[in-house]
Design a protein around this motif. Structure first.
Motif, short mmCIF file in Angstrom:
data_model
loop_
_atom_site.label_atom_id
_atom_site.label_comp_id
_atom_site.label_asym_id
_atom_site.label_seq_id
_atom_site.Cartn_x
_atom_site.Cartn_y
_atom_site.Cartn_z
N TYR B 250 2.82 36.21 -3.28
CA TYR B 250 3.64 36.88 -4.30
C TYR B 250 4.69 35.92 -4.84
O TYR B 250 4.92 35.84 -6.04
N LEU B 251 5.31 35.19 -3.93
CA LEU B 251 6.36 34.25 -4.34
C LEU B 251 5.79 33.19 -5.28
O LEU B 251 6.37 32.90 -6.33
N ASP B 254 5.09 34.58 -8.71
CA ASP B 254 6.33 34.83 -9.44
C ASP B 254 6.96 33.52 -9.92
O ASP B 254 7.49 33.45 -11.03
N LEU B 255 6.86 32.48 -9.09
CA LEU B 255 7.40 31.18 -9.50
C LEU B 255 6.65 30.66 -10.72
O LEU B 255 7.25 30.15 -11.67
N ARG B 258 7.73 32.20 -13.83
CA ARG B 258 9.03 31.69 -14.30
C ARG B 258 8.93 30.24 -14.78
O ARG B 258 9.95 29.58 -14.94
N PHE B 260 7.44 27.60 -13.18
CA PHE B 260 7.31 26.53 -12.18
C PHE B 260 5.86 26.05 -12.20
O PHE B 260 4.94 26.85 -12.09
#
Lengths: 283, 284, 266
Positions: B250-251, B254-255, B258, B260
């Motif tokens: 999930y992280l 999400d990165l 954004r 990344f």
């Protein structure tokens, strides 16, 4: 106001051989001091055999101290006259969902506790209705517990305790035998009870993800409390947690490893959102 | 050589009002030496599937082949099949029954028809493999801790020297240390003895860390089949099946959203750390 | 498989019979059992069939479901039949070597098998339409007078209801342990009786250990919920007679009277 308090609480299991002579003494609790404030959500962590279940059993007077004292809502657990009052104040939910449901129908099981303490019939019904609503199990009130999922059975067990109107609920590894969905159901239910009804919750577990929202965390090992603090404080010290055979959620570990690698990240990151936010600011 | 599951269907209590279609046209091929993970929520058919692999349940239709032979053929003996495909049930410690641990572990090899001496040798080897302290061998299995009992029960199946070892949630209810010990043990058996291991698990973090290939069961069907990285790409669909992906998945997604430029398919902490460090190193 | 056993399991439906007070059903079953033992002619048989048929119809339990429950006793049924058929003395109507069947024997066989079937149908109708808790409640209240003779009625009733709740759990557990041992090469089917009995050890020991553990857990859970025996307990669902219950008693009375009359007259 403290709801549960222990002072130098000690418990020894005495093993005897066939002739009744003392074979060995196992110290499960070794001088535990504890003070839990009313309305808190408390988590007690520890590996199997650390003494956490023994501690829980003292809160409900299933066990009696070998030495030291435990008070529940100001009542000494050694006082036999207060036994039923204490059990009513501090309700207990156990690990195995099958072995704590007594009746063959959900609503009758929830009514079992109130029946035992002599609540009048009409009030039992109100209590059962409210308790089932609190755990969102109204739909299943006429079902047989055998047909429910593990998470649902645990919610019925929680309702059975709620119906006795306790000030405090102790849950002894309530999620250990459940799948992830059931685990989430149970944690959501007790969190809601704590927030909405103000019931003190004492959750005993070894799943670290379940304790991130607790007000306070205690870590036990060898019958002693070895760490205590907010989840953030506890999760900041990964090294000590590992020494006590516990681990941390993936994101906490990731944040820790990134910090070790030189990134400017604080200790004790608890959630995915938090780490995301920190990383966004870094770049 | 391999296990092939060919168009297998299975129904519990067929023809009654409680009947349940547990497997629907399942097709699989499991190669020798694989470390395979099976995930799925309760009732998805994963336990039913593994019970088919060693002949405890018979398919309503379809076949299962072990090394090219249909296991439900009359001339394929049950004894031979169960010697080759070992199955460790959930909470296996509840099947212990002998007076000593050693005797209990001998039960399987004795049933295979081995002489007591050979069965004993097998038992010693299996107990050594699960790292049970020697001084416990002749104690009653009922006096052990939960994690130790679990390891004795696994030894009971290992002593039969199976080529394939299937385990249904071997870490359920264990604490982190007990869990790590058992998973490390399985990884070692896979690495050193090239044993085929099939691990049924609820823990996405565990399967991501250990298995080479992951099968997702949903409503009696195989929903996904691939490496953990490939499977966890579908984290949104998995959620609809009542499953989650490892936390870092999930992280990473999400990165990525954004902006990344990281490897969003990372599933373990080590992978995530490396890709995040690589990106931040570059952008600085 | 083991999980297909339906005898004695509650069947959920919305019917007059389900609604009846358990004490009525207990007494009714008792009366019916007596009637099964006293009938001895065709009119009695017809009345009994009408009575139980009506009860089944009213209960909304599918007849097929009840017959499935009978499967469990087929063996006993056949054994009774065979014993009666061949071992009843009397003037033979059929003879072959040492086998002799008398008229009395045929009559006894039909009579006994009918009795047994009707007995099982009648008693299982009670368990099919009454939840274990209601049943034990009925026993506890209905037999409460035995307390005077120091019979622990509440404790017995509680034990029964817990036993009934755990039957399905233990059946499932047996199934699981059996499979686990089969995976370790255990063989429960082949061999002679001694070998078969021996092969049950790996099944029975774990089952016993597990039942023991469950009993301990349950006792602890009950204590934690303030269970302290029957004294001072209130009831969530106290038993109260209503009109249908009185009507049912009346029907029962008429039925019994007719059965007795039929036996005496014919």
């Amino acid at each position: 106001m403290s709801i549960i308090k222990a002072l130098k609480l000690t418990h020894e299991y005495i093993h005897r051989d066939d002739e009744g002579n003392v074979d060995s003494i196992e110290t499960a609790l070794d001088g535990v001091d504890l003070d839990i404030a009313e309305g808190d959500f408390i988590a007690i962590l520890g590996h199997n055999g650390s003494g956490k279940s023994t501690l829980a059993k003292h809160m409900n007077v299933i066990l009696s101290p070998s030495d030291g004292t435990m008070w529940v809502d100001g009542k000494d657990t050694k006082d036999e006259d207060k036994l039923w009052e204490i059990r009513q104040t501090a309700g207990m939910v156990f690990q195995n969902p099958d072995n704590q449901i007594i009746a063959g129908i959900v609503e009758e099981d929830v009514g079992f506790g109130p029946e035992n303490i002599g609540v009048p019939t009409s009030e039992i019904w109100t209590r059962v209705d409210n308790a089932l609503a609190a755990v969102h199990m109204e739909k299943y009130r006429n079902h047989s517990p055998n047909k429910l999922s593990g998470g649902q059975k645990q919610r019925v067990a929680i309702a059975g305790v709620i119906a006795m109107r306790p000030k405090c609920i102790i849950l002894d590894e309530p999620t250990a035998m459940l799948d992830p969905v059931g685990r989430q159901e149970v944690i959501e239910t007790i969190t809601e009870l704590n927030k909405k009804e103000g019931v003190t919750v004492i959750l005993i577990t070894h799943y670290m993800e379940e304790v991130v929202n607790a007000d306070k965390v205690f870590v036990m090992d060898h019958g002693k409390i070895v760490m205590q603090g907010t989840p953030r404080e506890i999760f900041s010290d990964i090294k000590t947690l590992k020494e006590h055979h516990l681990d941390v959620p993936q994101v906490t570990l990731l944040a820790h490893e990134l910090k070790e690698a030189g990134l400017n990240i604080p200790d004790g990151v608890l959630t995915e959102e938090e780490l995301l936010h920190i990383l966004c600011q870094l770049s | 050589m391999s296990i092939i599951v060919n168009h297998v269907d299975f129904v519990y209590s067929e023809g009654t009002n409680t009947s349940q279609h547990a497997l629907k046209d399942v097709n699989l091929q499991i190669k020798d030496g694989e470390f395979l993970g099976i995930i799925g929520h309760t009732g998805s058919g994963k336990s039913t599937l593994i019970q088919h692999l060693n002949g405890l349940l018979k398919p309503a239709s379809g076949e299962i082949y072990y090394n090219g032979r249909d296991i439900n053929d009359k001339d394929f003996s049950r004894k031979e099949l169960r010697s080759k495909v070992g199955l460790v049930f959930q909470y296996p410690e509840y099947q212990l029954f002998e007076t000593t641990i050693f005797e209990d572990v001998c039960f399987g090899p004795k049933n295979q028809g081995l002489a007591p001496k050979d069965a004993g040798l097998r038992a010693f080897e299996a107990l050594r493999n699960v790292k049970l302290p020697k001084e416990l061998y002749y104690q009653s299995p009922f006096e052990l801790s939960g994690g130790q009992k679990r390891r004795v029960a696994i030894a009971g199946v290992l002593a039969m020297k199976p080529e394939v070892l299937i385990l249904d949630e071997p870490t359920a209810g264990l604490d982190p240390q007990g869990r790590d010990e058992i998973l490390e043990e399985l990884a070692r058996l896979h690495r050193e003895q090239n044993m085929t291991i099939i691990l049924v698990s609820h823990s996405m973090e565990d399967v991501a860390k250990y298995v080479d290939r992951l099968i997702v069961m949903d409503d009696g069907r195989v929903a996904y089949d691939g490496t953990p990285r490939e499977v966890f790409k579908h984290y949104e669909e998995l959620k609809k099946m009542g499953l989650s992906a490892p936390q870092v998945t999930y992280l990473m997604h999400d990165l990525k959203k954004r902006g990344f430029d990281v490897d969003e398919d990372a599933t373990t902490v080590a992978e995530a750390r490396d890709t995040i460090l690589a990106y931040l190193g570059k952008s600085r | 498989m083991l999980r297909d056993i339906t005898i004695g399991q509650y069947y959920q439906a919305d019917s007059v019979i389900h609604e009846l007070d358990p004490r009525v059903k207990l007494l009714g079953t008792f009366a019916y059992v007596i009637s099964v033992f006293i009938f001895r002619n065709i009119p009695g048989f017809v009345l009994m069939t009408l009575f139980i048929g009506l009860c089944i119809k009213l209960s909304k339990v599918p007849f097929k479901y009840m017959v499935k429950g009978l499967k469990a006793i087929v063996f006993i049924l056949l054994l009774t039949g065979v014993v009666n058929l061949f071992l009843t003395p009397g003037a033979p109507v059929f003879e072959w070597k040492f086998i002799a069947i008398s008229k009395q024997g045929i009559y006894n066989t039909i009579y006994m098998m009918t009795r047994l079937t009707y007995l099982v149908i009648g008693t299982s109708l009670m368990t099919l339409t009454t939840t274990p808790t209601r049943l034990t409640d009925g026993m506890e209240t209905g037999l409460g007078f035995l307390n005077k003779f120091k019979v622990p009625v509440h404790e017995i009733a509680m034990m029964m209801s817990i036993a009934l709740r755990f039957i399905p759990i233990l059946i499932e557990e047996t199934d699981k342990i059996m499979k686990a041992q089969m995976a370790r090469g255990a063989d429960f089917e082949s061999g002679n009786i001694i070998k078969k009995a021996k092969s049950m050890v790996p099944l029975l020991v774990p089952l016993f250990v597990s039942a023991w553990r469950r009993a301990g857990d349950l006792a602890m859970a009950m204590e934690a919920r303030c269970y302290n025996g029957g004294e001072g307990r209130t009831r969530m669902k106290p038993l109260r007679y209503c009109r249908t219950d009185y009507i049912a008693y009346l029907i029962m009375l008429i039925y019994m009277a007719l059965m007795i009359v039929l036996r005496v007259i014919f």
